[in-house]
Design a protein around this motif. Structure first.
Motif, PDB file in Angstrom:
ATOM      1  N   VAL A 140      32.776  28.185  12.211  1.00  0.00           N
ATOM      2  CA  VAL A 140      32.158  29.213  13.045  1.00  0.00           C
ATOM      3  C   VAL A 140      32.973  30.494  12.912  1.00  0.00           C
ATOM      4  O   VAL A 140      34.089  30.497  12.383  1.00  0.00           O
ATOM      5  CB  VAL A 140      32.095  28.787  14.534  1.00  0.00           C
ATOM      6  CG1 VAL A 140      31.154  27.602  14.720  1.00  0.00           C
ATOM      7  CG2 VAL A 140      33.485  28.475  15.080  1.00  0.00           C
ATOM      8  N   HIS A 141      32.417  31.582  13.424  1.00  0.00           N
ATOM      9  CA  HIS A 141      33.132  32.851  13.441  1.00  0.00           C
ATOM     10  C   HIS A 141      34.333  32.739  14.378  1.00  0.00           C
ATOM     11  O   HIS A 141      34.296  32.028  15.385  1.00  0.00           O
ATOM     12  CB  HIS A 141      32.185  33.953  13.917  1.00  0.00           C
ATOM     13  CG  HIS A 141      32.690  35.329  13.633  1.00  0.00           C
ATOM     14  ND1 HIS A 141      33.547  35.998  14.475  1.00  0.00           N
ATOM     15  CD2 HIS A 141      32.443  36.156  12.582  1.00  0.00           C
ATOM     16  CE1 HIS A 141      33.814  37.198  13.968  1.00  0.00           C
ATOM     17  NE2 HIS A 141      33.170  37.313  12.818  1.00  0.00           N
ATOM     18  N   ARG A 187      22.552  29.949  14.381  1.00  0.00           N
ATOM     19  CA  ARG A 187      22.001  30.169  13.039  1.00  0.00           C
ATOM     20  C   ARG A 187      22.761  29.283  12.056  1.00  0.00           C
ATOM     21  O   ARG A 187      23.988  29.381  11.935  1.00  0.00           O
ATOM     22  CB  ARG A 187      22.077  31.646  12.668  1.00  0.00           C
ATOM     23  CG  ARG A 187      21.134  32.509  13.515  1.00  0.00           C
ATOM     24  CD  ARG A 187      20.938  33.886  12.908  1.00  0.00           C
ATOM     25  NE  ARG A 187      22.048  34.766  13.217  1.00  0.00           N
ATOM     26  CZ  ARG A 187      22.071  35.628  14.243  1.00  0.00           C
ATOM     27  NH1 ARG A 187      21.037  35.705  15.064  1.00  0.00           N
ATOM     28  NH2 ARG A 187      23.103  36.411  14.448  1.00  0.00           N
ATOM     29  N   LEU A 188      22.029  28.437  11.344  1.00  0.00           N
ATOM     30  CA  LEU A 188      22.610  27.381  10.530  1.00  0.00           C
ATOM     31  C   LEU A 188      22.709  27.784   9.064  1.00  0.00           C
ATOM     32  O   LEU A 188      21.752  28.325   8.494  1.00  0.00           O
ATOM     33  CB  LEU A 188      21.771  26.110  10.644  1.00  0.00           C
ATOM     34  CG  LEU A 188      21.583  25.551  12.061  1.00  0.00           C
ATOM     35  CD1 LEU A 188      20.642  24.359  12.024  1.00  0.00           C
ATOM     36  CD2 LEU A 188      22.930  25.163  12.679  1.00  0.00           C
ATOM     37  N   LEU A 216      17.034  27.024   8.338  1.00  0.00           N
ATOM     38  CA  LEU A 216      18.323  26.689   7.730  1.00  0.00           C
ATOM     39  C   LEU A 216      18.485  27.559   6.499  1.00  0.00           C
ATOM     40  O   LEU A 216      17.620  27.561   5.623  1.00  0.00           O
ATOM     41  CB  LEU A 216      18.369  25.211   7.335  1.00  0.00           C
ATOM     42  CG  LEU A 216      19.578  24.743   6.523  1.00  0.00           C
ATOM     43  CD1 LEU A 216      20.831  24.721   7.400  1.00  0.00           C
ATOM     44  CD2 LEU A 216      19.325  23.363   5.916  1.00  0.00           C
ATOM     45  N   THR A 217      19.589  28.278   6.408  1.00  0.00           N
ATOM     46  CA  THR A 217      19.857  29.098   5.233  1.00  0.00           C
ATOM     47  C   THR A 217      20.685  28.273   4.255  1.00  0.00           C
ATOM     48  O   THR A 217      21.812  27.871   4.571  1.00  0.00           O
ATOM     49  CB  THR A 217      20.615  30.386   5.606  1.00  0.00           C
ATOM     50  OG1 THR A 217      19.843  31.126   6.559  1.00  0.00           O
ATOM     51  CG2 THR A 217      20.836  31.248   4.371  1.00  0.00           C
ATOM     52  N   GLU A 218      20.118  27.999   3.075  1.00  0.00           N
ATOM     53  CA  GLU A 218      20.766  27.168   2.069  1.00  0.00           C
ATOM     54  C   GLU A 218      21.352  28.033   0.954  1.00  0.00           C
ATOM     55  O   GLU A 218      20.791  29.074   0.608  1.00  0.00           O
ATOM     56  CB  GLU A 218      19.761  26.198   1.441  1.00  0.00           C
ATOM     57  CG  GLU A 218      19.089  25.254   2.408  1.00  0.00           C
ATOM     58  CD  GLU A 218      18.032  24.420   1.715  1.00  0.00           C
ATOM     59  OE1 GLU A 218      18.372  23.700   0.751  1.00  0.00           O
ATOM     60  OE2 GLU A 218      16.857  24.504   2.117  1.00  0.00           O
ATOM     61  N   PHE A 219      22.450  27.552   0.384  1.00  0.00           N
ATOM     62  CA  PHE A 219      23.095  28.228  -0.725  1.00  0.00           C
ATOM     63  C   PHE A 219      23.283  27.232  -1.857  1.00  0.00           C
ATOM     64  O   PHE A 219      23.781  26.132  -1.643  1.00  0.00           O
ATOM     65  CB  PHE A 219      24.451  28.803  -0.305  1.00  0.00           C
ATOM     66  CG  PHE A 219      24.358  29.926   0.690  1.00  0.00           C
ATOM     67  CD1 PHE A 219      24.455  31.241   0.278  1.00  0.00           C
ATOM     68  CD2 PHE A 219      24.155  29.655   2.037  1.00  0.00           C
ATOM     69  CE1 PHE A 219      24.364  32.292   1.191  1.00  0.00           C
ATOM     70  CE2 PHE A 219      24.069  30.679   2.963  1.00  0.00           C
ATOM     71  CZ  PHE A 219      24.171  32.005   2.543  1.00  0.00           C
ATOM     72  N   ASP A 220      22.901  27.626  -3.059  1.00  0.00           N
ATOM     73  CA  ASP A 220      22.990  26.752  -4.221  1.00  0.00           C
ATOM     74  C   ASP A 220      23.898  27.384  -5.262  1.00  0.00           C
ATOM     75  O   ASP A 220      24.199  28.577  -5.209  1.00  0.00           O
ATOM     76  CB  ASP A 220      21.595  26.527  -4.806  1.00  0.00           C
ATOM     77  CG  ASP A 220      21.508  25.257  -5.643  1.00  0.00           C
ATOM     78  OD1 ASP A 220      22.553  24.595  -5.806  1.00  0.00           O
ATOM     79  OD2 ASP A 220      20.419  24.943  -6.144  1.00  0.00           O
ATOM     80  N   ASP A 235      28.279  36.927  10.659  1.00  0.00           N
ATOM     81  CA  ASP A 235      27.342  36.418  11.662  1.00  0.00           C
ATOM     82  C   ASP A 235      28.110  35.655  12.732  1.00  0.00           C
ATOM     83  O   ASP A 235      28.413  34.484  12.577  1.00  0.00           O
ATOM     84  CB  ASP A 235      26.313  35.502  11.000  1.00  0.00           C
ATOM     85  CG  ASP A 235      25.246  35.021  11.973  1.00  0.00           C
ATOM     86  OD1 ASP A 235      25.293  35.393  13.165  1.00  0.00           O
ATOM     87  OD2 ASP A 235      24.358  34.264  11.535  1.00  0.00           O
ATOM     88  N   ARG A 236      28.404  36.312  13.855  1.00  0.00           N
ATOM     89  CA  ARG A 236      29.198  35.667  14.898  1.00  0.00           C
ATOM     90  C   ARG A 236      28.448  34.547  15.594  1.00  0.00           C
ATOM     91  O   ARG A 236      29.039  33.748  16.317  1.00  0.00           O
ATOM     92  CB  ARG A 236      29.707  36.701  15.901  1.00  0.00           C
ATOM     93  CG  ARG A 236      28.636  37.413  16.716  1.00  0.00           C
ATOM     94  CD  ARG A 236      29.220  38.644  17.402  1.00  0.00           C
ATOM     95  NE  ARG A 236      30.277  38.298  18.316  1.00  0.00           N
ATOM     96  CZ  ARG A 236      30.141  38.287  19.648  1.00  0.00           C
ATOM     97  NH1 ARG A 236      28.971  38.599  20.195  1.00  0.00           N
ATOM     98  NH2 ARG A 236      31.146  37.990  20.439  1.00  0.00           N
ATOM     99  N   PHE A 237      27.146  34.443  15.391  1.00  0.00           N
ATOM    100  CA  PHE A 237      26.364  33.383  16.021  1.00  0.00           C
ATOM    101  C   PHE A 237      25.988  32.279  15.027  1.00  0.00           C
ATOM    102  O   PHE A 237      25.122  31.458  15.297  1.00  0.00           O
ATOM    103  CB  PHE A 237      25.098  33.962  16.650  1.00  0.00           C
ATOM    104  CG  PHE A 237      25.388  34.997  17.708  1.00  0.00           C
ATOM    105  CD1 PHE A 237      26.073  34.639  18.864  1.00  0.00           C
ATOM    106  CD2 PHE A 237      25.018  36.308  17.527  1.00  0.00           C
ATOM    107  CE1 PHE A 237      26.363  35.594  19.833  1.00  0.00           C
ATOM    108  CE2 PHE A 237      25.294  37.270  18.493  1.00  0.00           C
ATOM    109  CZ  PHE A 237      25.979  36.919  19.648  1.00  0.00           C
ATOM    110  N   GLY A 238      26.666  32.237  13.889  1.00  0.00           N
ATOM    111  CA  GLY A 238      26.359  31.249  12.874  1.00  0.00           C
ATOM    112  C   GLY A 238      27.205  29.999  12.983  1.00  0.00           C
ATOM    113  O   GLY A 238      28.286  29.988  13.597  1.00  0.00           O
ATOM    114  N   LEU A 239      26.707  28.921  12.364  1.00  0.00           N
ATOM    115  CA  LEU A 239      27.416  27.647  12.238  1.00  0.00           C
ATOM    116  C   LEU A 239      27.164  27.150  10.831  1.00  0.00           C
ATOM    117  O   LEU A 239      26.009  27.035  10.416  1.00  0.00           O
ATOM    118  CB  LEU A 239      26.906  26.626  13.257  1.00  0.00           C
ATOM    119  CG  LEU A 239      27.410  25.184  13.116  1.00  0.00           C
ATOM    120  CD1 LEU A 239      28.909  25.106  13.408  1.00  0.00           C
ATOM    121  CD2 LEU A 239      26.640  24.246  14.035  1.00  0.00           C
TER     122      LEU A 239
END
Length: 337
Positions: A140-141, A187-188, A216-220, A235-239
């Protein structure tokens, strides 16, 4: 990265001194039960482009061959996806993998042998070494006051099926935060859900469910971990499901617990080595073995060496995977009988 003050603020966690590198494991040395001969063919984790763990395997093989000169080796390490296929096509005797076989791999193996492959764990995954079964972390942030999560909470955040029970968790207020955090959506971020790390998360946290929560934001890709961390830093509200090696000063890892009452454990070399951190991974060798029947003597002797003091010291020297604890090594040696 966490400061000393951050760590002290998290109740019930290990002191900083426990994060120091573990001393070499205390295990019995290799004592041959028999003089053996034969060819050992190993397929599995690796890459066509890079020598990921060939050094460790060569160390095991060379040291074993000095004790058992009648044994020869052929080694083809081109990826986990090749390993089980090597067994059921008869091209390999041993399958070295950082993960359990997938259902599609077992669909090829089971009709031929009528059973699952036999598993022997030979090392613990790394804390933070890419391509070496690193322990996934939840980041997290740094401004986020949340110190910890349970696996049930993670399932309720990332999983659509929520097989661990309970309602969906969608806001930071659902996780107990108050004030300006309470109404903000979580935010995932994650590796692509087809990635080995995400697949491990499905098994370990989502109880095998393949249905992820949305959005869900995915990264490949090869730099996915770095890009996850960079996005979360903004993004301080992200996980984020990520790896500790990709973290940056704007982020902090959360302590995790299997049960609601804890213990809550931070990802650290010692907590991973002792498998106290809930998302620790294992490195295994799979082979064909009929239930109740002895394995071929040359395979049994080789695996006994890998699980011996000398074999686990090779893991320690290599420095990327972590050696088994004495208790884990004893349990795995008992499987060879």
């Amino acid at each position: 990265m966490l400061t000393r003050r951050d760590l002290v603020a998290i109740a019930g966690l290990m002191p900083l001194a426990a994060q120091a590198q573990a001393a070499p494991v205390a295990l019995p040395g290799y004592a041959p039960a028999a003089t053996v001969t034969g060819l050992i063919r190993t397929w599995g984790h690796g890459s066509r482009d890079r020598d990921i763990l060939g050094g460790l395997v060569r160390d095991w093989q060379a040291a074993f061959a000095r004790r058992q000169p009648g044994v020869r080796f052929e080694t083809t390490l081109r990826g986990d996806a090749t390993a089980i296929g090597g067994l059921y096509t008869g091209a390999a005797d041993l399958a070295l993998m950082e993960r359990p076989p997938l259902a599609i791999e077992l669909d090829g193996y089971q009709p031929i042998f009528g059973r699952d492959p036999f598993e022997v764990q030979v090392a613990t995954g790394s804390l933070d070494v890419t391509d070496h079964a690193f322990a996934p972390v939840l980041l997290v942030h740094r401004s986020n006051p949340l110190p910890r999560l349970t696996l049930a909470q993670l399932d309720a955040l990332f999983g659509a099926d929520r097989r661990r029970g309970g309602a969906a968790l969608r806001t930071w207020g659902d996780l107990g935060l108050t004030g300006p955090w309470a109404e903000q959506a979580v935010r995932l971020y994650s590796f692509a859900i087809t990635d080995d790390t995400a697949q491990f998360f499905q098994r370990a946290v989502m109880a095998g469910s393949q249905k992820w929560a949305s959005p869900l934001t995915e990264f490949d890709g090869a730099d996915a971990g770095r890009r996850i961390a960079a996005a979360l830093a903004q993004d301080r509200f992200g996980l984020a499901l990520c790896g500790l090696q990709f973290s940056n000063p704007q982020l902090k890892p959360l302590a995790l617990a299997v049960q609601d009452g804890g213990p809550f454990v931070l990802p650290a070399r010692e907590t991973v080595r002792k498998r106290r951190y809930p998302l620790t991974r294992a490195v295994s060798i799979f082979l064909d073995r009929q239930p109740g029947q002895p394995m071929p003597p040359h395979l049994r002797e080789y695996l006994a060496y890998v699980l011996s003091r000398e074999g686990q010291q090779a893991v320690e020297r290599d420095g990327r995977y972590l050696p088994l604890t004495p208790e884990l090594a004893r349990r795995e040696r008992e499987k060879l009988a």
